[in-house]
Design a protein around this motif. Structure first.
Motif, PDB file in Angstrom:
ATOM      1  N   THR A  71      15.824 -20.920 -18.969  1.00 21.18           N
ATOM      2  CA  THR A  71      16.059 -21.043 -17.525  1.00 21.18           C
ATOM      3  C   THR A  71      17.365 -21.799 -17.353  1.00 21.18           C
ATOM      4  OG1 THR A  71      14.905 -23.142 -17.455  1.00 21.18           O
ATOM      5  CG2 THR A  71      13.580 -21.160 -17.080  1.00 21.18           C
ATOM      6  N   CYS A  72      17.805 -21.912 -16.083  1.00 22.35           N
ATOM      7  CA  CYS A  72      19.085 -22.603 -15.823  1.00 22.35           C
ATOM      8  C   CYS A  72      19.035 -24.032 -16.361  1.00 22.35           C
ATOM      9  CB  CYS A  72      19.363 -22.634 -14.318  1.00 22.35           C
ATOM     10  SG  CYS A  72      19.456 -21.000 -13.590  1.00 22.35           S
ATOM     11  N   VAL A  73      17.914 -24.728 -16.086  1.00 15.27           N
ATOM     12  CA  VAL A  73      17.872 -26.135 -16.463  1.00 15.27           C
ATOM     13  C   VAL A  73      17.724 -26.279 -17.985  1.00 15.27           C
ATOM     14  CG1 VAL A  73      15.370 -26.506 -16.193  1.00 15.27           C
ATOM     15  CG2 VAL A  73      16.963 -28.399 -15.760  1.00 15.27           C
ATOM     16  N   GLN A  74      16.944 -25.399 -18.618  1.00 11.73           N
ATOM     17  CA  GLN A  74      16.799 -25.486 -20.082  1.00 11.73           C
ATOM     18  C   GLN A  74      18.156 -25.291 -20.762  1.00 11.73           C
ATOM     19  OE1 GLN A  74      13.936 -22.367 -20.475  1.00 11.73           O
ATOM     20  NE2 GLN A  74      12.205 -23.750 -20.804  1.00 11.73           N
ATOM     21  N   LEU A  75      18.913 -24.323 -20.277  1.00 10.83           N
ATOM     22  CA  LEU A  75      20.224 -24.059 -20.883  1.00 10.83           C
ATOM     23  C   LEU A  75      21.142 -25.256 -20.699  1.00 10.83           C
ATOM     24  CD1 LEU A  75      21.912 -21.907 -22.310  1.00 10.83           C
ATOM     25  CD2 LEU A  75      22.730 -21.142 -20.096  1.00 10.83           C
ATOM     26  N   HIS A  76      21.105 -25.816 -19.501  1.00 11.15           N
ATOM     27  CA  HIS A  76      21.967 -26.974 -19.189  1.00 11.15           C
ATOM     28  C   HIS A  76      21.611 -28.127 -20.121  1.00 11.15           C
ATOM     29  CE1 HIS A  76      23.927 -30.184 -17.020  1.00 11.15           C
ATOM     30  NE2 HIS A  76      22.758 -30.761 -16.728  1.00 11.15           N
ATOM     31  N   LYS A  77      20.288 -28.404 -20.261  1.00  9.99           N
ATOM     32  CA  LYS A  77      19.881 -29.558 -21.076  1.00  9.99           C
ATOM     33  C   LYS A  77      20.236 -29.346 -22.545  1.00  9.99           C
ATOM     34  CE  LYS A  77      16.563 -31.773 -18.165  1.00  9.99           C
ATOM     35  NZ  LYS A  77      15.178 -31.787 -17.723  1.00  9.99           N
ATOM     36  N   ARG A  78      20.012 -28.123 -23.009  1.00 11.23           N
ATOM     37  CA  ARG A  78      20.328 -27.836 -24.419  1.00 11.23           C
ATOM     38  C   ARG A  78      21.826 -27.987 -24.653  1.00 11.23           C
ATOM     39  NH1 ARG A  78      18.755 -26.981 -28.993  1.00 11.23           N
ATOM     40  NH2 ARG A  78      19.207 -25.254 -30.398  1.00 11.23           N
ATOM     41  N   ALA A  79      22.617 -27.541 -23.695  1.00 16.38           N
ATOM     42  CA  ALA A  79      24.075 -27.684 -23.819  1.00 16.38           C
ATOM     43  C   ALA A  79      24.454 -29.161 -23.870  1.00 16.38           C
ATOM     44  CB  ALA A  79      24.760 -26.983 -22.648  1.00 16.38           C
ATOM     45  N   GLU A  80      23.759 -29.963 -23.085  1.00 23.84           N
ATOM     46  CA  GLU A  80      24.062 -31.414 -23.088  1.00 23.84           C
ATOM     47  C   GLU A  80      23.774 -32.013 -24.462  1.00 23.84           C
ATOM     48  OE1 GLU A  80      23.637 -33.283 -18.670  1.00 23.84           O
ATOM     49  OE2 GLU A  80      21.775 -33.036 -19.764  1.00 23.84           O
ATOM     50  N   LYS A  81      22.600 -31.640 -25.051  1.00 26.82           N
ATOM     51  CA  LYS A  81      22.250 -32.179 -26.380  1.00 26.82           C
ATOM     52  C   LYS A  81      23.347 -31.832 -27.386  1.00 26.82           C
ATOM     53  CE  LYS A  81      17.888 -30.607 -26.984  1.00 26.82           C
ATOM     54  NZ  LYS A  81      16.560 -30.478 -27.613  1.00 26.82           N
ATOM     55  N   ILE A  82      23.822 -30.597 -27.310  1.00 29.32           N
ATOM     56  CA  ILE A  82      24.840 -30.156 -28.286  1.00 29.32           C
ATOM     57  C   ILE A  82      26.142 -30.919 -28.054  1.00 29.32           C
ATOM     58  CG2 ILE A  82      26.261 -28.163 -28.965  1.00 29.32           C
ATOM     59  CD1 ILE A  82      23.689 -26.469 -28.524  1.00 29.32           C
TER      60      ILE A  82
END
Length: 1586
Positions: free
Chosen positions: A1033-1044
């Motif tokens: 989802t939009c938020v999952q992608l955003h959070k995963r991008a932040e972790k990376i």
């Protein structure tokens, strides 16, 4: 070698016999040439000292002195110019090779000498022809026996059987010449790899290939030195598809220099490369001047491809007066001649019942039974009665008088045939004798079916034995032969016949014009027609033969010919019964077992007449040493049935030489000329003892080729000695007319077709009235075109002239006529020349076929010969090169193709000769399976259009700009609609939350979506089973991008702007790490991961991109990290120097201190690396502004909103594939269903079933995916339908590519899946290039893509001329998709850089906000950046900055309207500029040539073309068996010549999967070329065309 003076005829008899025995041993291969020489010298040694030296020449060969037509021929023909001692000794030996293996119809000592002299000339030039390269396994030779058909009557009409080889053996002295003159030393030295062109050491022993060869033999393309890159979106047996960059690091090459620098690689190939040495040899060979002078070349006119060459003023022309028809003597009236032939039989049956009519022999040559005239009559009557009364019922008889009946009897059973033939005549049904069919696949059996059909045959008569031998179906019925009508079989053995009642008598009317019988005849094309002979013609012909041959009652005649047709029937069955002659029939099988049998029969029966062919004379001579005590003194006539063949002279002479001591008189040899239509045309009458023998004509072959008679004076090498065939038949009238065009009378010194008017001739081709008129009703006209009379003549099909004393001379047959460049050549003459070239080692039993095929507006000569099983490659190749030279010298004509096939594999005629038309058919269909082939298109194709001269480059006054016109044409430009302002209402509503920067950075778009619509699913990844394994989802992608991003800043210690390589399989991890890099301020570089099963080939490319992009860090998965550090990886690259590797599988939950925001949109967003089809690795820089402009453009074109779903089945590593996979959803908010293409390998229907399951409207795929579905699912549409797959929901299916649209593939895909509801309008293509990733994309709003047909000839001149669909030389092209919003394209001349009109082909230049900002290379090549990314027009609009795509195309204004209501401008992409081939001044696109090549033969799976030093090289993958490999060579050469007017230089046949194909499904031709030149392809066969 001092034996030149020995006169063999003066030697003692036992020595002569020993010599003959020796000859036979040599001819049968029981002794080597060397052994033969030794023994012969030993035998002749005692006689050498006694004989005076001097050249006995060929005196013994000539029958007395033989004045030629206009000159006296000196009996001792001078030796050919300048022979060596060995030559003359050979000549002397040949001049009296009487008892030995003198050959049959093509044997001529004079001619053999001529060939030797011609070859000697060539030998001085020492031409080295490159020998073809063969893989060992391609040497498959079929064993001699396995192809021989069951031998009911096999062997040959012209069988050449019984060892042509020895007799034709060339002068031994020459055969030992050193092989250097054929194969260059440089070639021998480099006999590497798996080829079989092993070094020659005087024709013996093979050199050991070097150690390098062993290595290379196993090398495949994967372990080539070039570091490839991997993917595997393809199934089949193709190796994983690899993107192969060049060995050198990245070159950003300017288009101008590109071709030349590519060429450098060719010259950089090590000299020892066998391939390039051979190509060099080929070039040296081709530098020889062609025979026809250049003025015969044709100008290429746009309307007419070839023009007729200007006639040569020196061509000999006929100068005589017009011929006057020649009359035969009147046909005498004899009181006791019967009123009909059946009446003669009735008379002899009643009055001479005990008189023998026919004696037949068994297989050993012993008499089997004798049929008396009484028996013949009673059995024939019984059969007639049975046929009329016992088949069917009285009310419905099966046969009525006038019906046609097939006679099917083997050659060994003349008795049954005679009864059947006369039984039919008595029943007044029409016999149609045919050959016994041996198998379903008999050569020509289909044509026999055509004959039976056209004659309306429903009943076949045969013997019980023959019926048992016919091929049957498993349940015992007779096979239905291919093309045959349904037949009822009737057995005619006596025990099945009914004795007629006392009152029944056969009806015997006086001979009238009703049809008596039908004789079959095969035409040059192989069609079999039935020549109908009327009862009166049959009778008159018997009377004419009786008068001409002076037959008398009670004589004995020995017949060796086929009794079913022609002379064998006319003399041996019909005329013999009319005169109560006793016929002794010698079947073919006996001749094979005992060649002397006919001579013995003449001796035993004191026969007065014998009926033979040249081959029978030849065989009797070969075997004559077995028979000491035979006498031929009783013969008053030895009729030579094929005496009309010019090559019969030598057989007749030689036979006379051998048998004169056995009582044969010179004057009894009577050659004759016949044809099925005109029957007997002329026959030499038996001579008076002691009278001078008729003259010979010694004609110039050059004159004959122009159709005129010239006595040969200057060049002895090209003379043809012809004997006469006597005078015209009694009661006949003969003329000579021109063979082509209206039947105009010839002049006296002109060769023409013989036409005859006589009551004794055929009346028509049964059932074929059209063809009949042209042959049987010819009225000759004079030079002014007026008919010379009323009476119709029949065409005989024989070419000849009337000599002094009204003697008839025949020089050939129409069916053997080859018309090449306006000159006539005779197939028999070419066979004779080929046979005179030392065939002992090469040709099996002298079996050679010659025919012509029409290629590129002219006939081309093809020679096919059977190769002896033990012949070596070198011998065969040497023989072929010498045949080329001999025919070139003697006939002044180039051969197009020379092929050798395994022994016994050519289709046979019923008597074992070669079935030429069937052989030609096999050749054209690619079913010949040669074991050696040599094509010579460069030498013999002389009517190619002139090469185009390039016009000087410069902007001339013609290019005046007038508004939007260039020199009267509209400027070729087009534009998509404006990107405009925001028209998306839901965005406008949210504008308060997302200010005007909205379309500058994707990172902001993602953050905004994560806030406003966190649970909206953007991505769903499917596995092979079609289940969603991962979603974001939009938020999952955003959070995963932040972790990376956090991990990058922590562990990578990176600076802003550092490059980071993303190494992931296709999936959501790749997307997350891309946004993670952007959040961290790094520049992502997506790279295809290496293939774990093929690291050596794929890891080096990964390494290269990492090095070139100067990546500071690698983001990847745990699995891939292990692979990068594994032992296997260490074997391929240096793994110690990888940059930091971060595994993103288990990252701690951390957020970066801040999310990076670029200061300007011109900053770099990511790098896009890709390997072009020419093998160049190029990285382009994509800015943030370009990313958002591109996403906006695609959103508008495809109408993408957050409520929409699209399915993507593409590789996500570069180009538009990456944009659609990673970027568009984040920008537009739609949901992307991701299908990794490699999943299709395990589950083919995955993509299509996903479309159906999710009701997808828009989908994107690659050509590889479409091809997989077309090939793999084409047959499974029904099964898919049952599984509920329905594609009616799909509105647009876009193929993403950087090439010309593959129209054939998209159309087959649409057609195949139409049944599943796919709309034919749905499929379209996109087009992008390196400088601009997306220029066209069909989208949803524009008009349907249009298809145009352009003229290929014009396209080669960079012109665009539209033609109708189906026009010859037309090429269908599909529009490359609608131009995207914000994009402008213009067509530009790549040399002058000026805009072009819309009827021109030029380079596509593009101007758009989403063009790349430049190349990313290790060198700062500013000039290149300016040239490709920021270039200006040389005139017109010099302000706009354009990017050069490097693709050729054109713009066409169509009748369709676009969304704004204006007429739609369509862009058609034709091909990459770097890939085009410049040949003969014209521009060719490889794909066009490849399309033609792939159509040439069913076994060609894929093909690729490239040029090397101006030679066109075609590489074809063979999907059939390796025996088909050589069949492809002529077909490939033909199709390229026909369709593209190019001569192929080299044809390379390889295994499937050898042609490298990159991940986008594009061929990598430059890699292929480099591998070929480095000798790494392990080809099955390489043919170098001469």
């Amino acid at each position: 070698m001092a034996e030149r003076g020995v006169d063999v005829s003066a030697l003692p008899k036992e020595v002569r016999d020993q010599l003959a025995e020796l000859e036979l041993e040599l001819s049968e291969g029981d002794i080597t040439q060397k052994g033969y020489e030794k023994k012969r010298v030993k035998l002749l040694a005692p006689f050498l000292s006694q004989t005076p030296s001097g050249d006995s020449g060929l005196q013994s060969n000539q029958q007395g002195s033989s004045p030629s037509v206009n000159a006296v021929q000196d009996p001792a023909v001078e030796p050919a110019a300048g022979p060596s001692t060995s030559t003359s000794s050979g000549r002397c030996r040949r001049s009296h090779r009487s008892g030995g293996a003198r050959d049959d119809r093509y044997r001529s000592d004079i001619h053999t000498e001529a060939v030797q002299a011609a070859l000697a000339k060539h030998k001085e030039q020492k031409m080295a022809l490159p020998m073809p390269t063969k893989r060992r396994s391609a040497y498959v030779q079929s064993p001699v026996d396995n192809c021989t058909p069951p031998d009911t009557s096999s062997a040959s009409e012209d069988e050449s059987s019984l060892h042509h080889q020895a007799s034709m053996s060339e002068v031994p002295g020459q055969s030992l010449q050193s092989p250097d003159s054929w194969i260059n030393r440089s070639l021998q030295g480099s006999s590497t790899s798996s080829s079989a062109s092993s070094t020659l050491s005087h024709g013996e022993g093979k050199a050991q290939p070097s150690a390098l060869a062993d290595v290379l033999a196993h090398a495949r393309i994967e372990n080539s030195i070039i570091p490839p890159d991997v993917t595997s979106s393809a199934a089949q047996e193709r190796a994983p598809r690899v993107d192969l960059p060049p060995n050198a690091p990245v070159r950003g090459m300017s288009r101008g220099q590109s071709r030349s620098s590519m060429m450098d690689t060719a010259d950089g190939v090590p000299v020892s490369s066998r391939v390039s040495t051979k190509i060099q040899q080929l070039l040296n060979t081709l530098k020889r001047p062609k025979r026809p002078p250049l003025r015969e070349f044709f100008m290429d006119d746009s309307e007419e491809i070839v023009e007729v060459p200007q006639p040569d003023p020196n061509t000999p022309k006929p100068e005589g007066r017009q011929i006057i028809p020649v009359k035969g003597e009147p046909l005498g009236v004899v009181s006791n001649w019967p009123p009909a032939l059946q009446a003669a039989l009735a008379r002899w049956g009643a009055t001479q019942a005990k008189s023998p009519a026919l004696t037949t022999l068994d297989i050993t040559g012993k008499p089997l039974y004798t049929l008396t005239y009484g028996k013949l009559w009673t059995r024939s009557v019984k059969l007639a009665y049975t046929l009329l009364n016992k088949l069917g019922t009285k009310a419905e008889p099966v046969l009525k008088p006038g019906d046609r009946v097939a006679l099917v009897y083997p050659n060994s059973d003349p008795g049954m045939f005679w009864v059947a033939f006369y039984g039919c005549l008595l029943a007044e049904v029409i016999p149609v004798p045919i050959e016994v069919p041996l198998s379903r696949k008999d050569a020509g059996s289909q044509q026999i079916g055509f004959l039976l059909g056209s004659c309306g045959v429903g009943l076949a008569l045969t013997s019980e034995v023959c019926l048992k031998g016919l091929p049957k179906t498993p349940n015992g019925e007779i096979l239905q032969f291919k093309g045959w009508p349904r037949l009822k079989w009737v057995v005619t053995d006596s025990k099945y016949l009914t004795k007629p009642s006392k009152d029944w008598q056969p009806h015997i009317p006086t001979a009238n014009n009703d049809i008596a019988y039908i004789e079959y005849k095969a035409s040059k094309e192989g069609t079999v027609m039935g020549v109908a002979v009327s009862k009166v013609a049959m009778l008159t012909h018997c009377q004419a033969l009786t008068q001409a041959c002076n037959y008398s009652e009670g004589e004995t005649l020995v017949n060796v010919l086929d009794f079913k047709k022609d002379m064998g029937l006319w003399h041996g069955v019909l005329t013999s019964v009319m005169n109560r002659i006793h016929t002794v029939s010698v079947p073919y099988a006996v001749m094979k077992a005992c060649p002397m049998s006919w001579v013995q029969r003449v001796h035993l029966h004191k026969a007065r007449v014998a009926l033979v062919k040249c081959r029978d004379l030849h065989w009797a001579m070969m075997a004559h040493r077995e028979q000491r005590d035979v006498s031929l003194a009783s013969l008053r006539m030895l009729i030579v049935a094929d005496g009309a063949n010019p090559w019969s002279v030598s057989s007749c002479d030689a036979f006379l030489n051998v048998f004169q001591i056995h009582g044969l008189k010179p004057e009894v040899i009577c050659p004759c000329a016949t044809s099925p239509e005109a029957m007997t045309v002329a026959i030499r009458r038996p001579g008076v003892p002691g009278a001078p023998l008729p003259a010979r004509a010694i004609l110039s072959m050059a004159g004959l080729s122009h159709g005129v008679i010239r006595v040969n004076t200057e060049d002895k090498n090209s003379a043809l000695t012809v004997q006469d065939v006597g005078h015209v038949m009694p009661g006949a009238l003969m003329c000579i007319v021109k063979p082509d065009g209206p039947p105009q009378l010839c002049k006296t010194d002109e060769i023409g077709e013989i036409v005859v008017n006589s009551r004794a001739g055929g009346t028509m081709y049964y059932g074929l009235p059209g063809v009949t008129k042209n042959t049987f009703e010819v009225i000759p006209v004079n030079s002014s075109g007026a008919p010379i009379g009323e009476i119709p003549f029949v065409r005989s099909g024989l070419l000849g002239f009337v000599g002094p004393g009204s003697l008839v001379f025949v020089v050939g047959k129409i069916e053997g006529l080859l018309m090449v460049s306006g000159r006539r050549h005779n197939a028999d003459d070419l066979v004779a020349t080929a046979l005179a070239v030392e065939p002992v080692k090469t040709v099996y039993r002298g079996r050679i076929a010659v025919f012509s095929v029409t290629v590129f507006y002219d006939e081309r000569i093809v020679i096919v010969a059977e190769q002896r099983p033990e012949a070596s490659e070198e011998d065969s190749f040497q023989w072929m090169s010498r045949v080329l030279q001999a025919i070139d010298s003697i006939h002044q004509v180039g051969l197009y193709c020379l092929a050798l096939v395994p022994a016994n594999t050519l289709p046979k005629t019923p008597l074992g000769g070669i079935h030429v038309s069937e052989t030609k058919q096999h050749f054209l269909e690619g079913n010949l399976h040669p074991c050696n082939i040599l094509m010579c298109p460069h030498t013999c194709v002389t009517n190619l259009p002139k090469p185009r001269q390039k016009q000087p480059v410069g902007v001339g006054p013609a290019s005046i700009m007038v508004g939007n016109l260039v020199a009267g044409k509209r400027i070729a430009q087009a534009a998509g609609r404006d990107l405009g302002l925001i028209e998306d209402q839901d965005l406008v509503r949210k504008l308060c939350m997302w200010p005007t920067m909205m379309h500058q950075f994707l990172t902001e778009a993602l953050q905004w979506r994560a806030q406003t619509d966190p649970d909206h699913t953007l991505f769903v990844l499917l596995n092979a089973k079609g289940t969603a394994v991962c979603a974001a989802t939009c938020v999952q992608l955003h959070k995963r991008a932040e972790k990376i991003a956090a991990a990058l800043s922590e562990r990578g210690s990176l600076n802003t702007g550092d490059n980071v390589v993303l190494l992931y399989p296709p999936g959501i991890d790749l997307i997350a790490s891309f946004y993670g890099c952007l959040y961290a301020g790094c520049v992502p570089v997506t790279v295809r991961p290496p293939h774990p099963q093929n690291l050596t080939a794929t890891l080096p490319t990964v390494r290269m991109i990492i090095d070139v992009s100067k990546a500071a860090c690698i983001l990847t998965t745990q699995n891939l990290m292990k692979i990068l550090r594994s032992k296997e990886a260490a074997a391929a690259v240096n793994i110690k120097t990888w940059p930091t590797i971060i595994d993103t599988d288990d990252l701690p939950r951390k957020r970066p201190p801040q999310i990076y925001k670029p200061p300007t949109a011109e900053m770099l967003a990511y790098l896009d690396f890709s390997v072009s089809t020419t093998g160049m690795l190029t990285g382009v820089k994509i800015s943030h502004a370009a990313v958002s402009a591109l996403c906006r453009s695609i959103k508008l074109q495809c109408e993408l909103y957050s409520s929409r779903q699209i399915a993507i089945c593409l590789d996500p590593y570069c180009g538009l594939g990456f944009v659609l996979w990673c970027l568009c959803s984040v920008y537009s908010g739609h949901q992307s269903i991701l299908i990794p293409p490699m999943e299709l390998e395990t589950s083919l229907p995955l993509w299509l079933s996903t479309l159906s399951q999710y009701r997808i409207r828009d989908t994107f795929c690659s050509y590889s995916v479409m091809e997989l579905c077309t090939k793999g699912l084409g047959t499974q549409t029904e099964a898919l339908k049952l599984r509920g797959v329905n594609l009616s929901c799909v509105r647009s299916c876009v193929v993403v590519a950087e090439e010309r649209p593959r129209l054939a593939l998209t159309q087959s895909f649409s057609k195949l899946f139409k049944d599943l509801g796919l709309s034919p309008r749905a499929v379209s293509t996109a087009f992008g290039s390196r400088v601009n990733l997306a220029i066209c994309l069909q989208g949803t709003t524009g008009p349907d893509p249009s298809i145009v047909y352009v003229d290929m000839k014009s396209l080669r001149h960079d012109r665009v001329r539209l033609v109708e669909r189906g026009a010859p030389q037309s090429l269908p092209l599909m529009e490359s998709g609608t131009i995207l919003p914000g994009v402008r394209v213009i067509i530009v001349n790549p040399e002058t850089r000026g805009p072009l009109g819309d009827s021109h082909l030029g380079e596509v230049w593009v101007n758009s906000p989403h063009s790349a900002s430049g190349y990313y290379t290790i060198y700062g090549e500013e000039s290149l950046q300016a040239d490709h990314f920021n270039t200006r027009l040389s005139f017109g609009d010099p302000q706009t900055l354009w990017a050069r795509t490097g693709y050729l195309g054109f713009v066409r204004r169509t009748e369709l309207l676009d969304a704004s209501g204006d007429r739609h401008d369509a862009l058609f992409v034709v091909g990459s500029l770097d890939e085009t081939l410049e040949l003969r001044g014209l521009r060719y696109h490889p794909i066009d040539i490849e399309t033609s090549v792939s159509r040439a033969h069913r076994s060609i799976a894929e093909s690729a073309v490239f040029t090397w030093t101006n030679l066109l090289v075609v590489v074809s993958e063979l999907c059939g068996s390796e025996q088909d490999a050589l069949d492809l060579v002529p077909l490939v050469t033909n199709v390229v010549l026909e369709e593209h007017h190019l001569v192929v230089g080299v044809v390379v046949i390889v295994d499937p999967g050898v042609i490298p194909i990159n991940s986008r499904g594009e061929k990598q031709r430059m890699h292929l070329r480099d591998s070929f030149l480095a000798d790494q392809l392990d080809p099955i066969y390489v043919a170098y065309n001469m």
